[in-house]
Design an enzyme around this catalytic site. Structure first.
Site, PDB file in Angstrom:
ATOM      1  N   ASP A 295       0.833  -1.205   0.000  1.00  0.00           N
ATOM      2  CA  ASP A 295       0.000   0.000   0.000  1.00  0.00           C
ATOM      3  C   ASP A 295       0.873   1.263   0.000  1.00  0.00           C
ATOM      4  OD1 ASP A 295      -2.252  -1.569   0.141  1.00  0.00           O
ATOM      5  OD2 ASP A 295      -2.340  -1.511   2.334  1.00  0.00           O
TER       6      ASP A 295
HETATM    7  N1  URA Z   1      -1.339  -6.119   3.512  1.00  0.00           N
HETATM    8  C1  URA Z   1      -1.805  -4.869   3.610  1.00  0.00           C
HETATM    9  O1  URA Z   1      -2.854  -4.638   4.190  1.00  0.00           O
HETATM   10  N2  URA Z   1      -1.124  -3.873   3.061  1.00  0.00           N
HETATM   11  C2  URA Z   1       0.057  -4.056   2.419  1.00  0.00           C
HETATM   12  O2  URA Z   1       0.657  -3.088   1.950  1.00  0.00           O
HETATM   13  C3  URA Z   1       0.552  -5.361   2.344  1.00  0.00           C
HETATM   14  C4  URA Z   1      -0.163  -6.381   2.889  1.00  0.00           C
END
Ligand code: URA
Length: 240
Positions: A104
């Site tokens: 993310d």
């Molecule tokens: N899970 C998440 O919620 N966010 C990420 O960036 C990676 C795994």
């Protein structure tokens, strides 16, 4: 040897599908001969020409990035935000690399980038279950029961998550936060955040520490390095 449409897609001619259409409609020559049948494989020694233009084929490259916050895991961003590919480009990397999986915008940590579409697709396929370890700072003081639920499986979008490993690193009683190590084999969208949401401990900060056999040893935030040949070999073997 690789399939012609894949070689074309990797060279940026068009998607694999569109490349298949180009082949079928007689736009592609291999070693001077027009080919229209599907399934042909070519090596780096074969000359591929599309509409009279010689294909520029890149050697495969593999990078490991310590992704900083506020960077998009993608090759382009419509809103003009900085992407993980921009980070490599800014340092003079010219190959058309893509991220393997995603982190993310606000997640930091280990991310592989490559132009080897075949390996990338295999690593991302649920069948291969690459193990990933995350360090999550979460709201609230997490208890053993919450950790157990995370290990055995919680419902995320109506489906139970697979077995995971957890370890409580520390808690901050004053700030009411916990630091948890979570190891999973799946890669569903926002999986870690949704898993902690399911036990009512929303994630405040998320960092990915390992990806399969790879870790961030020696890489500061925003830094990247090429994978060593042994590491590439191991990833290929793992995903066979
Ligand atoms: N899970 C998440 O919620 N966010 C990420 O960036 C990676 C795994």
């Amino acid at each position: 040897m690789e399939r012609l449409q894949k070689v074309m897609a990797e060279a940026g001619v068009a998607s694999r599908r569109a490349s298949e259409k180009l082949i079928a409609s007689g736009h592609v020559q291999v070693n001077g001969k027009t080919v229209t049948e599907m399934g042909i494989k070519v090596s780096e020694h074969d000359e591929v020409i599309v509409d009279g233009v010689l294909l520029h084929r890149e050697a495969h490259v593999y990078y490991l990035l310590n992704k900083p916050r506020s960077v998009i895991t993608s090759a382009h961003d419509d809103k003009g935000r900085r992407t993980v590919v921009d980070i490599l480009k800014e340092e003079g990397i010219e190959e058309r690399v893509y991220p393997v999986g995603r982190l993310d915008y606000d997640t930091t940590g280990i991310l592989m980038l490559t132009n080897d579409g075949d390996l990338a697709n295999r690593l991302m396929h649920p069948k291969f279950e690459v193990e990933k370890t995350y360090i999550a700072k979460v709201r609230g003081i997490i208890n053993n029961n919450d950790l157990k639920q995370l290990r055995v499986g919680v419902k995320v979008n109506g489906r139970l998550t697979k077995k995971a490993k957890t370890r409580l690193i520390e808690t901050d009683q004053r700030k009411k936060t916990s630091l948890v190590k979570l190891t999973i084999h799946e890669g569903r969208y926002h999986q870690v955040k949704l898993m902690f949401d399911a036990v009512h401990h929303p994630v405040i900060k998320l960092h990915r520490e390992t990806y399969g056999p790879l870790d961030l040893h020696g890489l500061q935030s925003g830094e990247f390095r090429e994978l060593k040949p042994d590491e590439v070999k191991l990833l290929k073997k793992m995903s066979k």
